[in-house]
Write a protein that holds these residues in place. Structure first.
Motif, PDB file in Angstrom:
ATOM      1  N   ASP A 111       0.856  -1.242  -0.055  1.00  0.00           N
ATOM      2  CA  ASP A 111       0.085   0.142   0.112  1.00  0.00           C
ATOM      3  C   ASP A 111       0.911   1.245  -0.020  1.00  0.00           C
ATOM      4  OD1 ASP A 111      -2.244  -1.493   0.079  1.00  0.00           O
ATOM      5  OD2 ASP A 111      -2.314  -1.608   2.038  1.00  0.00           O
ATOM      6  N   THR A 119      -2.222  10.950  -5.418  1.00  0.00           N
ATOM      7  CA  THR A 119      -2.944  10.345  -4.508  1.00  0.00           C
ATOM      8  C   THR A 119      -4.223  11.178  -4.535  1.00  0.00           C
ATOM      9  OG1 THR A 119      -1.210   9.664  -3.217  1.00  0.00           O
ATOM     10  CG2 THR A 119      -3.491   9.507  -2.140  1.00  0.00           C
ATOM     11  N   ARG A 120      -5.639  10.435  -4.953  1.00  0.00           N
ATOM     12  CA  ARG A 120      -6.749  11.318  -5.104  1.00  0.00           C
ATOM     13  C   ARG A 120      -7.467  10.934  -4.024  1.00  0.00           C
ATOM     14  NH1 ARG A 120      -8.333  10.093 -10.727  1.00  0.00           N
ATOM     15  NH2 ARG A 120      -6.678  11.680 -11.324  1.00  0.00           N
ATOM     16  N   THR A 127     -12.604   8.815   0.566  1.00  0.00           N
ATOM     17  CA  THR A 127     -12.184   7.363  -0.100  1.00  0.00           C
ATOM     18  C   THR A 127     -10.674   8.023  -0.855  1.00  0.00           C
ATOM     19  OG1 THR A 127     -13.351   7.832  -1.950  1.00  0.00           O
ATOM     20  CG2 THR A 127     -14.521   6.399  -0.263  1.00  0.00           C
ATOM     21  N   THR A 128      -9.885   7.382  -1.092  1.00  0.00           N
ATOM     22  CA  THR A 128      -8.589   7.435  -1.857  1.00  0.00           C
ATOM     23  C   THR A 128      -8.290   6.509  -2.966  1.00  0.00           C
ATOM     24  OG1 THR A 128      -7.310   6.146  -0.398  1.00  0.00           O
ATOM     25  CG2 THR A 128      -7.546   8.148   0.411  1.00  0.00           C
ATOM     26  N   LYS A 129      -7.473   7.200  -3.992  1.00  0.00           N
ATOM     27  CA  LYS A 129      -6.899   6.351  -4.869  1.00  0.00           C
ATOM     28  C   LYS A 129      -5.711   6.716  -5.457  1.00  0.00           C
ATOM     29  CE  LYS A 129      -8.040   4.510  -9.679  1.00  0.00           C
ATOM     30  NZ  LYS A 129      -8.863   4.674 -10.673  1.00  0.00           N
ATOM     31  N   GLN A 130      -4.738   5.885  -5.453  1.00  0.00           N
ATOM     32  CA  GLN A 130      -3.508   6.169  -5.913  1.00  0.00           C
ATOM     33  C   GLN A 130      -3.044   5.599  -7.044  1.00  0.00           C
ATOM     34  OE1 GLN A 130       0.283   4.678  -3.490  1.00  0.00           O
ATOM     35  NE2 GLN A 130       0.040   6.799  -2.689  1.00  0.00           N
ATOM     36  N   LEU A 131      -2.423   6.428  -7.850  1.00  0.00           N
ATOM     37  CA  LEU A 131      -1.740   6.034  -9.410  1.00  0.00           C
ATOM     38  C   LEU A 131      -0.708   6.926  -9.742  1.00  0.00           C
ATOM     39  CD1 LEU A 131      -4.244   7.802 -12.117  1.00  0.00           C
ATOM     40  CD2 LEU A 131      -4.641   8.173  -9.723  1.00  0.00           C
ATOM     41  N   GLU A 186      -6.452  16.383  -5.102  1.00  0.00           N
ATOM     42  CA  GLU A 186      -5.223  15.442  -5.314  1.00  0.00           C
ATOM     43  C   GLU A 186      -4.092  15.817  -4.497  1.00  0.00           C
ATOM     44  OE1 GLU A 186      -6.276  14.080  -9.750  1.00  0.00           O
ATOM     45  OE2 GLU A 186      -4.902  15.698  -9.395  1.00  0.00           O
ATOM     46  N   THR A 215      -1.038   4.883   0.460  1.00  0.00           N
ATOM     47  CA  THR A 215      -2.266   5.303  -0.201  1.00  0.00           C
ATOM     48  C   THR A 215      -3.310   6.382   0.210  1.00  0.00           C
ATOM     49  OG1 THR A 215      -3.529   3.260   0.846  1.00  0.00           O
ATOM     50  CG2 THR A 215      -2.438   2.933  -1.343  1.00  0.00           C
TER      51      THR A 215
END
Length: 272
Positions: free
Chosen positions: A9, A78-79, A64-68, A88, A24
């Motif tokens: 993570d 990291t969104r 909530t998070t999302k990483q790309l 972000e 994350t």
């Protein structure tokens, strides 16, 4: 271990002389400076209570998070999504070149993409694996952490003659707290610099964006030398960038830091 993020993570950023791990949820929990094999400055990956960290998070009851990764680069995004908006944290380290240096910059670009978002965070360095104390000095344009062997400046980002959206305050144990409220389309952030050679200063928003553009160009130019065009191209290129991040540019050696190696193994297998 309870309350500790898994190695998988994490994302990896670096400047080819050192590197940082980013969870994350946008916490930097591993960073050695000024080299890969230097003592840690942030090490909460190993010791949540004493290791040190650099956190950023939205002020919201739930999110909530999302990483790309930014496409074809080592720029990590990291969104965060909340009821009020989307934002972000864009993390990267401008490449330092092939001459060994103690000066390294860790850039944290904070953006609001939709609606509004208030970010808050804490910079809590623990020099020499937490064995050496530090002092915090806050000024109009940022802050300076001083320790026996290493100084870290925190520069704030602002457009000329624009309102100061970022506020910084002293925290416990000579740590630094900050908050930043943004509306859709606004962008600010922080630049943490080791061995700064001077006091903290405001970074113009234009320079901030140039650092981002130059870093993106470097990684895309380097990756553009690849001749592989098979079905696994995305995974191969992501693995190549990850391995490049572990290379110490002054010698060309591949660093064998166990924590980073474990992270790399996982990221390469997942193509992430």
């Amino acid at each position: 271990m309870e309350d500790y993020p898994l190695i998988e993570d994490h994302g990896l950023i670096g400047d080819l002389q050192t590197a940082a791990l980013v969870t994350t949820d946008a916490t930097i929990d591993w960073f050695c400076c000024p080299r890969f094999d230097s003592p840690s400055v942030f090490g909460s990956l190993l010791d949540r209570r004493k290791g040190g960290h650099f956190t950023v998070r939205p002020v919201a009851d739930t999110y909530t998070t999302k990483q790309l990764y930014h496409p074809d680069t080592a720029v990590l995004v990291t969104r965060f999504m909340t009821e009020a908006g989307a934002g972000e944290v864009v993390d990267f380290m401008p490449v330092t070149g092939t001459t060994a240096t103690d000066r390294h910059r860790l850039v944290r670009m904070l953006r609001c993409v939709r609606g509004s978002m208030t970010f808050e965070g804490e910079i809590a360095p623990r020099f020499d694996y937490g064995r050496k104390p530090h002092e915090l000095h806050i000024s109009e344009h940022g802050a300076l952490f001083t320790s026996e062997d290493l100084d870290l400046a925190v520069h704030t980002v602002r457009a000329p003659q624009d309102e100061r959206l970022l506020s910084i305050l002293p925290g416990d144990n000579d740590d630094l707290r900050f908050s930043l409220s943004l509306r859709a389309g606004q962008q600010r952030g922080l630049v943490m610099e080791s061995a700064p050679g001077g006091p903290p200063h405001e970074v113009r928003l234009e320079e901030f964006e140039r650092l981002f553009d130059r870093t993106v160009r470097f990684w895309r130019s380097w990756l553009g030398q690849s001749t592989y065009s098979g079905r696994w191209r995305e995974a191969v290129e992501r693995s190549a960038v990850t391995l490049k991040l572990m290379t110490y540019a002054p010698t060309g050696a591949l660093e064998r830091v166990s924590l980073i190696c474990s992270s790399v193994d996982r990221m390469c297998l997942s193509g992430g």
